[in-house]
Write a protein that holds these residues in place. Structure first.
Motif, PDB file in Angstrom:
ATOM      1  N   ALA A 185      94.390 -45.436 -17.515  1.00 19.93           N
ATOM      2  CA  ALA A 185      93.329 -45.708 -16.552  1.00 19.93           C
ATOM      3  C   ALA A 185      93.101 -47.205 -16.469  1.00 19.93           C
ATOM      4  N   TYR A 186      92.483 -47.617 -15.386  1.00 15.52           N
ATOM      5  CA  TYR A 186      92.119 -49.019 -15.200  1.00 15.52           C
ATOM      6  C   TYR A 186      90.710 -49.055 -14.639  1.00 15.52           C
ATOM      7  N   GLU A 187      89.888 -49.958 -15.168  1.00 15.08           N
ATOM      8  CA  GLU A 187      88.528 -50.114 -14.663  1.00 15.08           C
ATOM      9  C   GLU A 187      88.206 -51.589 -14.508  1.00 15.08           C
ATOM     10  N   SER A 188      87.585 -51.928 -13.378  1.00 19.27           N
ATOM     11  CA  SER A 188      87.207 -53.310 -13.076  1.00 19.27           C
ATOM     12  C   SER A 188      85.739 -53.352 -12.700  1.00 19.27           C
ATOM     13  N   GLY A 190      99.130 -28.991 -11.058  1.00 18.42           N
ATOM     14  CA  GLY A 190      99.995 -28.626 -12.165  1.00 18.42           C
ATOM     15  C   GLY A 190      99.511 -29.330 -13.419  1.00 18.42           C
ATOM     16  N   GLY A 191     100.397 -30.051 -14.100  1.00 15.62           N
ATOM     17  CA  GLY A 191      99.994 -30.789 -15.293  1.00 15.62           C
ATOM     18  C   GLY A 191      99.481 -32.183 -15.019  1.00 15.62           C
ATOM     19  N   VAL A 192      99.504 -32.619 -13.757  1.00  9.62           N
ATOM     20  CA  VAL A 192      99.127 -33.984 -13.400  1.00  9.62           C
ATOM     21  C   VAL A 192      97.684 -34.023 -12.911  1.00  9.62           C
ATOM     22  N   THR A 193      96.903 -34.949 -13.468  1.00  3.95           N
ATOM     23  CA  THR A 193      95.533 -35.192 -13.014  1.00  3.95           C
ATOM     24  C   THR A 193      95.434 -36.613 -12.483  1.00  3.95           C
ATOM     25  N   ILE A 194      94.864 -36.760 -11.300  1.00  7.31           N
ATOM     26  CA  ILE A 194      94.598 -38.083 -10.749  1.00  7.31           C
ATOM     27  C   ILE A 194      93.114 -38.193 -10.449  1.00  7.31           C
ATOM     28  N   GLY A 195      92.584 -39.398 -10.546  1.00 11.32           N
ATOM     29  CA  GLY A 195      91.166 -39.573 -10.285  1.00 11.32           C
ATOM     30  C   GLY A 195      90.818 -41.013 -10.016  1.00 11.32           C
ATOM     31  N   GLY A 196      89.653 -41.207  -9.444  1.00  9.20           N
ATOM     32  CA  GLY A 196      89.180 -42.553  -9.181  1.00  9.20           C
ATOM     33  C   GLY A 196      87.688 -42.553  -8.889  1.00  9.20           C
ATOM     34  N   ARG A 256      79.940 -54.395  -8.055  1.00 11.32           N
ATOM     35  CA  ARG A 256      80.837 -53.301  -7.704  1.00 11.32           C
ATOM     36  C   ARG A 256      81.664 -52.902  -8.935  1.00 11.32           C
ATOM     37  N   ASP A 257      82.110 -51.656  -8.951  1.00 12.65           N
ATOM     38  CA  ASP A 257      82.922 -51.140 -10.053  1.00 12.65           C
ATOM     39  C   ASP A 257      83.912 -50.140  -9.471  1.00 12.65           C
ATOM     40  N   TRP A 258      85.162 -50.225  -9.911  1.00 14.04           N
ATOM     41  CA  TRP A 258      86.119 -49.196  -9.523  1.00 14.04           C
ATOM     42  C   TRP A 258      86.975 -48.817 -10.721  1.00 14.04           C
ATOM     43  N   SER A 259      87.450 -47.588 -10.720  1.00 13.59           N
ATOM     44  CA  SER A 259      88.334 -47.120 -11.786  1.00 13.59           C
ATOM     45  C   SER A 259      89.338 -46.145 -11.202  1.00 13.59           C
ATOM     46  N   ALA A 260      90.491 -46.040 -11.863  1.00  9.37           N
ATOM     47  CA  ALA A 260      91.531 -45.110 -11.436  1.00  9.37           C
ATOM     48  C   ALA A 260      92.226 -44.548 -12.671  1.00  9.37           C
ATOM     49  N   ALA A 270      78.694 -45.062 -13.899  1.00  6.10           N
ATOM     50  CA  ALA A 270      78.324 -45.992 -12.835  1.00  6.10           C
ATOM     51  C   ALA A 270      77.327 -45.324 -11.899  1.00  6.10           C
ATOM     52  N   ASP A 271      76.267 -46.060 -11.552  1.00  5.20           N
ATOM     53  CA  ASP A 271      75.354 -45.625 -10.508  1.00  5.20           C
ATOM     54  C   ASP A 271      76.067 -45.714  -9.156  1.00  5.20           C
ATOM     55  N   ASN A 272      75.479 -45.081  -8.153  1.00  8.90           N
ATOM     56  CA  ASN A 272      75.913 -45.250  -6.755  1.00  8.90           C
ATOM     57  C   ASN A 272      77.423 -45.058  -6.601  1.00  8.90           C
ATOM     58  N   ALA A 273      77.970 -44.073  -7.311  1.00  6.19           N
ATOM     59  CA  ALA A 273      79.425 -43.937  -7.391  1.00  6.19           C
ATOM     60  C   ALA A 273      79.947 -42.782  -6.529  1.00  6.19           C
ATOM     61  N   ILE A 274      81.096 -43.035  -5.913  1.00  6.68           N
ATOM     62  CA  ILE A 274      81.883 -42.017  -5.223  1.00  6.68           C
ATOM     63  C   ILE A 274      83.069 -41.702  -6.136  1.00  6.68           C
ATOM     64  N   ALA A 275      83.278 -40.439  -6.477  1.00  5.60           N
ATOM     65  CA  ALA A 275      84.326 -40.086  -7.431  1.00  5.60           C
ATOM     66  C   ALA A 275      85.198 -38.966  -6.885  1.00  5.60           C
ATOM     67  N   TYR A 276      86.479 -39.054  -7.213  1.00  8.13           N
ATOM     68  CA  TYR A 276      87.421 -37.983  -6.889  1.00  8.13           C
ATOM     69  C   TYR A 276      88.247 -37.674  -8.127  1.00  8.13           C
ATOM     70  N   LYS A 277      88.466 -36.387  -8.375  1.00  3.68           N
ATOM     71  CA  LYS A 277      89.364 -35.969  -9.460  1.00  3.68           C
ATOM     72  C   LYS A 277      90.033 -34.670  -9.051  1.00  3.68           C
ATOM     73  N   GLY A 278      91.359 -34.644  -9.178  1.00  2.00           N
ATOM     74  CA  GLY A 278      92.108 -33.438  -8.833  1.00  2.00           C
ATOM     75  C   GLY A 278      93.234 -33.195  -9.814  1.00  2.00           C
ATOM     76  N   LYS A 279      93.533 -31.923 -10.064  1.00  2.00           N
ATOM     77  CA  LYS A 279      94.617 -31.547 -10.968  1.00  2.00           C
ATOM     78  C   LYS A 279      95.654 -30.750 -10.200  1.00  2.00           C
TER      79      LYS A 279
END
Length: 362
Positions: free
Chosen positions: A214-217, A161-167, A196-200, A150-159
């Motif tokens: 994951a989910y993307e809209s 322990g064994g769990v990774t979350i992102g959006g 607009r586009d979002w994902s998690a 996605a263009d113009n995107a703000i992204a976060y990703k963190g790990k």
């Protein structure tokens, strides 16, 4: 004397500052010759050199970090896709069409970045989809799997322990009007929901297995491709997958449940299962089966693909891969995602393809 000491001290500090910053040039070139049969209503054959992908798409890029202290770093990536058959830029002719972002990374709290970048759909399938961007793979059945950015995107990703979350959240998901783009620029004061586009994503990785979802809209907009011609229309995907590592074997399964309001048959499901086996340290054999179906429709397709890869070194490998697609109903999906030119069979037809190629990483 004091001035001289200051100059000497400053010059001595230069290598230290330079050492805190790291910039790497990297990339790979992957291409070969492909044969595809039963093209079009007349059923012709074609022999060609693909311009989109072999085992993976060709690319080059720059990535860098600077140590800011206390576990904090600045990061950037500039990555360009290109067609090795002609040397032209990919992703609609953009210079850095694969990735172009800058941000901050903290070793405790994760990474926050801004620019053109992968959505969480990419990160959620990279381990479970064995063949990923292979010329015969899931990209055939869902073209966005080849371009989950996605263009113009703000992204976060963190790990943690064994769990990774992102959006990710995009203010305008793709401004390029081309086969590789969706012509939905967004950032429109008159329609703030347009394009607009979002994902998690949520994932868990243990030492020998992992799960992800994951989910993307994606919102539409005026003139957007894929039937999403209004910001009131959405294309939503729920993605799930898992993998397991067993000695020289890797197993992967997953799928996508999709609701595309820009399509006459909005509800569909894509499932896959694959295996990769290191027969020797140098030779790998991988295969995968994909199934796509549309609800309340006779349209469906099976895709089977196999690939053998021999590595001469860590950087250079040769491969042979083959695929077969069985379309049903009115579907006319090509077995190959290797070229922008059409090589689709007749509606409801099946098709075979095979490719021999070389991949070099640098």
């Amino acid at each position: 004397m004091q001035k001289s000491n200051w100059v000497v001290g400053a010059l001595a500090a230069v290598p230290v500052v330079a050492a805190a910053q790291s910039v790497t040039l990297y990339g790979l070139v992957d291409t070969g010759v492909e044969y595809v049969n039963r093209v079009g209503a007349a059923g012709h054959d074609v022999v060609r050199m693909p311009n989109l992908t072999g085992t993976v798409p060709s690319r080059w890029g720059l990535r860098g970090t600077e140590d800011l202290g206390g576990g904090l770093k600045s990061v950037f990536v500039l990555e360009s896709g290109f067609a090795p058959d002609s040397g032209t830029s990919g992703q609609g002719g953009r210079l850095f069409g694969r990735q172009a972002f800058v941000g901050l990374n903290d070793e405790r709290w994760g990474q926050l970045t801004f620019g053109r970048q992968f959505t969480m759909q990419f990160w959620s399938t990279i381990d479970s989809d064995i063949l990923t961007s292979n010329v015969y793979g899931g990209n055939v059945l869902d073209s966005f799997r080849a371009n989950p950015r996605a263009d113009n995107a703000i992204a976060y990703k963190g790990k943690f322990g064994g769990v990774t979350i992102g959006g990710t959240y995009s203010l305008g998901r793709d401004a390029v009007s081309a086969p590789a783009g969706v012509n939905c620029a967004g950032e429109n004061p008159a329609d703030k929901s347009a394009c607009r586009d979002w994902s998690a994503m949520l994932a868990y990785d243990a030492s020998w297995w992992g799960l992800s979802t994951a989910y993307e809209s994606m919102r539409g907009g005026a003139g957007a491709a894929g039937g999403l011609t209004s910001s009131s229309k959405k294309d939503d995907r729920w993605i799930f997958g898992g993998y397991m590592l067993l000695s020289q074997v890797k197993l992967g399964v997953g799928g996508t449940v999709r609701n595309n309001e820009g399509s006459a048959t909005p509800h569909s499901q894509l499932y896959y299962g694959g295996v990769s086996y290191d027969i020797t340290p140098a030779f790998n054999l991988a295969g995968e089966v994909y199934f796509l179906r549309f609800n309340n429709s006779p349209n469906k397709a099976w895709l089977e693909a196999i690939r053998g890869t021999y590595a001469f070194s860590k950087r250079t490998a040769v491969y042979i891969t083959a695929g077969f697609i069985d379309n049903r109903g009115n579907l006319a999906l090509s077995v190959s995602s290797g070229d922008t030119s059409s090589a689709a069979p007749k509606p409801g037809g099946n098709q075979f393809g095979t490719m021999v190629g070389v991949k070099h990483t640098f």
